[in-house]
Write a protein that holds these residues in place. Structure first.
Motif, PDB file in Angstrom:
ATOM      1  N   CYS A  24      76.174  24.439  62.650  1.00  0.00           N
ATOM      2  CA  CYS A  24      76.002  25.876  62.883  1.00  0.00           C
ATOM      3  C   CYS A  24      76.912  26.648  61.940  1.00  0.00           C
ATOM      4  O   CYS A  24      78.113  26.397  61.870  1.00  0.00           O
ATOM      5  CB  CYS A  24      76.321  26.238  64.333  1.00  0.00           C
ATOM      6  SG  CYS A  24      76.291  28.029  64.615  1.00  0.00           S
ATOM      7  N   CYS A  27      79.412  28.967  64.543  1.00  0.00           N
ATOM      8  CA  CYS A  27      80.442  28.404  65.429  1.00  0.00           C
ATOM      9  C   CYS A  27      80.864  26.993  65.022  1.00  0.00           C
ATOM     10  O   CYS A  27      81.802  26.446  65.598  1.00  0.00           O
ATOM     11  CB  CYS A  27      79.963  28.417  66.881  1.00  0.00           C
ATOM     12  SG  CYS A  27      78.749  27.133  67.277  1.00  0.00           S
ATOM     13  N   CYS A  39      71.352  27.468  66.484  1.00  0.00           N
ATOM     14  CA  CYS A  39      72.360  26.773  67.281  1.00  0.00           C
ATOM     15  C   CYS A  39      72.060  26.936  68.773  1.00  0.00           C
ATOM     16  O   CYS A  39      71.793  28.048  69.241  1.00  0.00           O
ATOM     17  CB  CYS A  39      73.719  27.358  66.954  1.00  0.00           C
ATOM     18  SG  CYS A  39      75.080  26.695  67.921  1.00  0.00           S
ATOM     19  N   ASP A  41      74.185  26.651  71.063  1.00  0.00           N
ATOM     20  CA  ASP A  41      75.345  27.288  71.703  1.00  0.00           C
ATOM     21  C   ASP A  41      75.374  28.802  71.456  1.00  0.00           C
ATOM     22  O   ASP A  41      75.547  29.586  72.379  1.00  0.00           O
ATOM     23  CB  ASP A  41      76.653  26.684  71.167  1.00  0.00           C
ATOM     24  CG  ASP A  41      76.824  25.236  71.608  1.00  0.00           C
ATOM     25  OD1 ASP A  41      76.116  24.831  72.555  1.00  0.00           O
ATOM     26  OD2 ASP A  41      77.638  24.536  70.998  1.00  0.00           O
ATOM     27  N   CYS A  42      75.209  29.202  70.172  1.00  0.00           N
ATOM     28  CA  CYS A  42      75.438  30.612  69.840  1.00  0.00           C
ATOM     29  C   CYS A  42      74.251  31.263  69.127  1.00  0.00           C
ATOM     30  O   CYS A  42      74.341  32.428  68.738  1.00  0.00           O
ATOM     31  CB  CYS A  42      76.692  30.744  68.974  1.00  0.00           C
ATOM     32  SG  CYS A  42      76.452  30.253  67.258  1.00  0.00           S
ATOM     33  N   GLY A  44      73.313  30.872  66.220  1.00  0.00           N
ATOM     34  CA  GLY A  44      73.566  31.018  64.785  1.00  0.00           C
ATOM     35  C   GLY A  44      72.647  30.097  63.984  1.00  0.00           C
ATOM     36  O   GLY A  44      72.099  29.128  64.514  1.00  0.00           O
TER      37      GLY A  44
HETATM   38 ZN   LIG Z   1      76.695  28.027  66.874  1.00  0.00          ZN
END
Ligand SMILES: [Zn+2]
Length: 421
Positions: A24, A27, A39, A41-42, A44
């Motif tokens: 990513c 992050c 991503c 998670d985020c 991105g």
């Molecule tokens: Zn990320």
């Protein structure tokens, strides 16, 4: 909301050479290789990371005269060059004596990517995307496009013997529509801008698990193809980095990947890691990255495009913030030019070097001139400007500005009377 990653319709581990996973860019989270682009998670954007083996100038120089000479630096299988493909790349780096003299630049080169199989740099990115798509088990190659990508996807799919599905804005240049349709895939014109077309494609990508949208669900691999522009420029200069490079900015991926390529060449010891400055070029009718650069902002505010440079008309560029990073970090800039200056740029390149570039080429040449006049380029430093496409695809842009010197009756005396001798 489309799915962020299609389930991989494949049971084996993909063979993508030295590529070892996805990273990513926001992050730093790591994930396995797969048809993912955001991503978990985020949200991105994801980028390919590598565990490079030993790579030497000799092993590269012994490779084919196309992008696969850099296969060890790309997310592709070792045997990629033997699979039927368009064999893009290794386009001329033209020493531009005449253009340099006219502008006051001591050493200038034009990287002429109109020499690719479908006459734009897009053949590079599509070839790499197709290799990844095969490994992930996709059966259809698809894309939203401003035109050049449509040509490249339709042609690459034809050579590979698979289906293509291409979505383009309905107001696209007729040359690019015909040059896509002729390859026999599915071509759909969409009412709206490129950003509308892109949104439709993102929705379809979530619904058709066996379709590889080259610049959506296999985008991390696709984008790596632009590194080959940087690799070639360095090798063609005799394994060294240029001091200044002017690159057109649409999504911005090309500029950021040339930056990545220069960095990898230095890290791997293939070139001296000398300083270089990257300059982004946009048309004023679609210049969100240039506007952010000039305003000193990190965020790129989307715009509604209105320019003859349709191949650069991406109002919400995915890699815009990363272009700002690359240009600021290297000491470069992002500049924009009006449509009139774009036409002048096309004519200047053609008149001085015999290269008929598309509107994006006109943008880079015009920005080159503007940066030089503003004192932002060193006139004594080695400079490369990119021409990423063929003027025959955007002929309407200049058809009103150039034409025959005279129209005469069929006799030599008529020629003489026209005062052309
Ligand atoms: Zn990320």
């Amino acid at each position: 909301m489309p799915a962020l990653s299609a389930p991989a319709p494949v049971s084996t581990v993909p063979d993508l050479g030295a590529a070892s996973g996805l990273l990513c860019r926001e992050c730093g989270a790591r994930t396995a290789l797969g048809p993912s682009y955001a991503c978990s998670d985020c949200f991105g954007p994801l980028e390919v990371r590598y565990d490079f083996g030993p790579v030497t100038r000799q092993s590269i120089e012994a490779g084919p005269d196309n992008i696969w000479r850099y296969r060890e630096l790309l997310p592709v299988p070792a045997g990629i060059a033997d699979i039927p493909n368009l064999e893009p790349g290794w386009t001329p780096l033209v020493r531009a004596h005449n253009l340099g003299r006219e502008l006051g630049l001591r050493s200038l080169w034009v990287k002429d990517d109109s020499a690719n199989p479908t006459h734009s740099f897009k053949d590079r990115v599509v070839a790499v995307a197709l290799a990844a798509a095969r490994e992930f088990g996709f059966t259809t190659l698809a894309c939203p496009s401003t035109g050049n990508l449509a040509n490249a996807v339709a042609a690459a799919a034809a050579r590979a013997g698979i289906r293509s599905v291409v979505l383009v804005p309905a107001d696209l240049e007729q040359q690019k529509i015909v040059m896509t349709a002729v390859f026999g895939g599915t071509l759909v014109t969409v009412e709206g801008t490129y950003d509308d077309v892109n949104r439709v494609a993102s929705e379809l990508a979530g619904e058709h698990e066996d379709w590889a949208f080259v610049n959506v669900n296999v985008r991390p691999y696709y984008a790596e193809g632009s590194k080959t522009l940087g690799f070639e420029v360095a090798e063609q200069l005799g394994w060294r980095l240029p001091a200044q490079v002017v690159i057109p900015v649409a999504s911005g991926a090309q500029l950021t990947k040339v930056d990545k390529a220069f960095g990898e060449l230095g890290t791997l010891g293939l070139v001296e890691p000398t300083p270089y400055k990257l300059f982004g070029a946009q048309a004023s009718g679609c210049a969100p990255v240039a506007a952010a650069f000039k305003a000193g902002q990190d965020v790129v505010a989307p715009v509604r495009p209105s320019t003859i440079a349709k191949s650069l008309a991406i109002g919400n560029p995915a890699d815009g913030p990363y272009v700002l990073d690359s240009c600021r970090r290297t000491g470069g800039a992002v500049e924009d030019v009006t449509d009139d200056e774009v036409v002048e740029g096309i004519r200047l390149l053609a008149r001085t070097e015999g290269i008929f570039g598309e509107t994006a080429g006109g943008v880079t040449v015009a920005v080159l001139r503007k940066l030089l006049e503003a004192g932002q380029l060193d006139p004594d430093a080695d400079t490369v400007v990119f021409n990423t496409g063929d003027g025959l695809k955007t002929i309407d842009a200049v058809s009103g500005a150039v034409g025959p010197s005279a129209h005469i009756a069929a006799s030599a005396s008529a020629f003489e009377a026209a005062g052309l001798a």
